[in-house]
Write a protein that holds these residues in place. Structure first.
Motif, PDB file in Angstrom:
ATOM      1  N   MET A 187      -9.196 -10.084   3.074  1.00 50.23           N
ATOM      2  CA  MET A 187      -9.020  -8.919   3.698  1.00 50.23           C
ATOM      3  C   MET A 187      -8.191  -8.286   2.513  1.00 50.23           C
ATOM      4  O   MET A 187      -7.306  -8.746   1.752  1.00 50.23           O
ATOM      5  CB  MET A 187      -7.540  -9.182   4.778  1.00 50.23           C
ATOM      6  N   ARG A 188      -8.710  -6.968   2.337  1.00 46.71           N
ATOM      7  CA  ARG A 188      -8.088  -6.095   1.320  1.00 46.71           C
ATOM      8  C   ARG A 188      -6.604  -5.509   1.604  1.00 46.71           C
ATOM      9  O   ARG A 188      -6.631  -4.907   2.844  1.00 46.71           O
ATOM     10  CB  ARG A 188      -8.793  -4.870   0.975  1.00 46.71           C
ATOM     11  N   THR A 189      -5.487  -5.819   0.804  1.00 48.44           N
ATOM     12  CA  THR A 189      -4.272  -5.342   1.513  1.00 48.44           C
ATOM     13  C   THR A 189      -3.834  -4.334   0.250  1.00 48.44           C
ATOM     14  O   THR A 189      -3.389  -4.623  -0.619  1.00 48.44           O
ATOM     15  CB  THR A 189      -3.316  -6.594   0.989  1.00 48.44           C
ATOM     16  N   ASP A 190      -3.972  -2.773   0.716  1.00 44.94           N
ATOM     17  CA  ASP A 190      -3.382  -1.915  -0.322  1.00 44.94           C
ATOM     18  C   ASP A 190      -1.948  -1.698  -0.264  1.00 44.94           C
ATOM     19  O   ASP A 190      -1.523  -1.179  -1.182  1.00 44.94           O
ATOM     20  CB  ASP A 190      -4.269  -0.642   0.332  1.00 44.94           C
ATOM     21  N   HIS A 191      -1.234  -2.089   0.782  1.00 45.68           N
ATOM     22  CA  HIS A 191       0.116  -1.623   0.854  1.00 45.68           C
ATOM     23  C   HIS A 191       1.041  -3.077   1.067  1.00 45.68           C
ATOM     24  O   HIS A 191       1.444  -3.192   2.024  1.00 45.68           O
ATOM     25  CB  HIS A 191       0.152  -0.913   1.775  1.00 45.68           C
ATOM     26  N   LEU A 192       0.758  -3.982   0.036  1.00 43.10           N
ATOM     27  CA  LEU A 192       1.692  -5.135   0.130  1.00 43.10           C
ATOM     28  C   LEU A 192       1.965  -5.567  -1.187  1.00 43.10           C
ATOM     29  O   LEU A 192       1.450  -5.979  -1.967  1.00 43.10           O
ATOM     30  CB  LEU A 192       0.909  -6.490   0.873  1.00 43.10           C
ATOM     31  N   TYR A 193       3.512  -5.438  -1.299  1.00 44.23           N
ATOM     32  CA  TYR A 193       3.910  -5.679  -2.764  1.00 44.23           C
ATOM     33  C   TYR A 193       4.992  -6.616  -2.743  1.00 44.23           C
ATOM     34  O   TYR A 193       5.493  -7.139  -1.737  1.00 44.23           O
ATOM     35  CB  TYR A 193       4.566  -4.310  -3.051  1.00 44.23           C
ATOM     36  N   ILE A 194       5.190  -7.343  -3.864  1.00 40.26           N
ATOM     37  CA  ILE A 194       5.928  -8.462  -4.003  1.00 40.26           C
ATOM     38  C   ILE A 194       7.190  -7.812  -4.720  1.00 40.26           C
ATOM     39  O   ILE A 194       7.424  -7.420  -5.858  1.00 40.26           O
ATOM     40  CB  ILE A 194       5.594  -9.547  -5.002  1.00 40.26           C
ATOM     41  N   ALA A 195       8.398  -7.563  -4.025  1.00 42.17           N
ATOM     42  CA  ALA A 195       9.641  -6.913  -4.444  1.00 42.17           C
ATOM     43  C   ALA A 195      10.525  -7.986  -5.148  1.00 42.17           C
ATOM     44  O   ALA A 195      11.054  -7.588  -6.131  1.00 42.17           O
ATOM     45  CB  ALA A 195      10.497  -6.224  -3.135  1.00 42.17           C
TER      46      ALA A 195
END
Length: 351
Positions: A1-9
């Motif tokens: 699954m491509r995850t364009d909007h998942l960030y490690i803050a």
């Protein structure tokens, strides 16, 4: 699954004291001599610090680094591969209370060594429908210093190919859909559920083993199951199936991230004392085993669900990776579960 909007803050780990394996061997600790031979140099030991507190320590630091506030965290996911506390009690609520003290739901994950990667997948679904600036806290921790699971001998009786010993640690990651110094580009999960019996051997499902009961002979369970597979060709095919499935998951994660194996700067994985494990893990992907984290793992022991994200934190803190780099996180665990992710470093994270 491509995850364009998942960030490690925010990302952090809590590692307790290190016990030299040579000292354990000199003290006559069973299994320590073999651990030395397998390449382990030390192991992290939490003494009497509970596993959930190890996770809480890591989560407090991850939250601080993220710049987020406690009320921004909409969900807490916590994992442990071993007992976290009294039976009938749940550690996710401990982490939530002692780190956030809010009303956000707290849920436990029972996914073994891939739990933090699986938690990131669940976080992605949560954040897709959450208000802006919402975050998900995913934590994991284990303290294996009990009488029911010996950290040096737990895997004896089954050839793991990585000379496994167990270390104690906590790790935590704050995930956001809007911003962070790292971006998760892809997440892939799979399973070989037909192998679930490998981890229970010949033991019955009921009554379940109590937390304070007899020692957990994980290696002997695997050996007992393998002994039932008397056909050598079948046993070899099982090993090939695992390797092929693990490779497929990692390759898919690389492809869906839009990079190539050559573009993977480093790889974090289940910690091993033996280079043979990394050869089997990374060569099929066309990645040099030197891009793994063999030396780091050898100082800590296998840390349950913490290995991949803790190693990522280490690579960032030591400057081994920086902006523009891509890190492959890969693991497999009891079940058998398989997971992989590709993380892109966008900027140097806060320390």
């Amino acid at each position: 699954m491509r995850t364009d909007h998942l960030y490690i803050a925010g990302l952090a780990a809590h590692v307790p004291r290190l016990w030299p394996v040579a000292d354990a061997a000199a003290a006559g600790r069973p299994g320590a001599e073999q651990a030395l031979a397998d390449g382990w140099t030390s192991v992290s030991v939490a003494d009497d610090t509970p596993a959930p507190e190890l996770a809480a320590e890591a989560a407090r630091l991850a939250l601080k680094r993220s710049g987020l506030h406690t009320e921004d965290v909409a969900l807490v996911l916590h994992a442990g591969t071993y007992h976290q506390g009294p039976d009938g009690w749940y550690a996710a609520n401990y982490v939530q209370h002692h780190v956030l003290g809010t009303a956000a739901p707290a849920i436990g994950l029972d996914q073994g060594c891939t739990a933090m990667l699986d938690g990131a997948r669940l976080a992605h679904g949560q954040l897709a429908h959450a208000p802006a600036r919402s975050a998900v806290l995913v934590s994991a921790a284990d303290n294996f210093g009990t009488t029911t699971l010996d950290r040096f001998t737990y895997a004896h009786g089954w050839g793991t190919g990585r000379g496994s010993i167990l270390g104690d640690a906590g790790c935590a990651v704050l995930l956001s859909a809007t911003a962070g110094p790292l971006r998760i580009r892809s997440l892939v999960q799979s399973s070989l559920s037909a192998w679930e019996r490998l981890y229970r051997g010949t033991e019955e499902l009921f009554p379940p083993g109590p937390a304070g009961g007899a020692p957990v002979p994980l290696g002997r369970r695997m050996g007992a199951y393998a002994d039932r597979v008397t056909d050598r060709d079948l046993r070899r095919s099982m090993a090939r199936e695992l390797m092929a499935a693990r490779t497929a998951v990692a390759r898919r994660a690389i492809d869906e991230a839009g990079v190539t194996a050559a573009g993977i700067t480093r790889v974090t994985h289940v910690f091993s004392g033996h280079p043979r494990y990394l050869e089997g893990l990374l060569r099929p992907l066309g990645i040099d085993p030197g891009r793994g984290v063999l030396d780091l793992g050898r100082t800590l022991g296998h840390l349950g669900a913490c290995d991949q994200f803790l190693a990522l934190a280490h690579l960032l803190e030591t400057g081994a990776v920086g902006p523009g780099d891509h890190v492959l996180l890969i693991g497999n665990g009891a079940g058998i579960s398989l997971a992989a992710a590709v993380v892109e470093v966008l900027e140097h994270p806060a320390r």
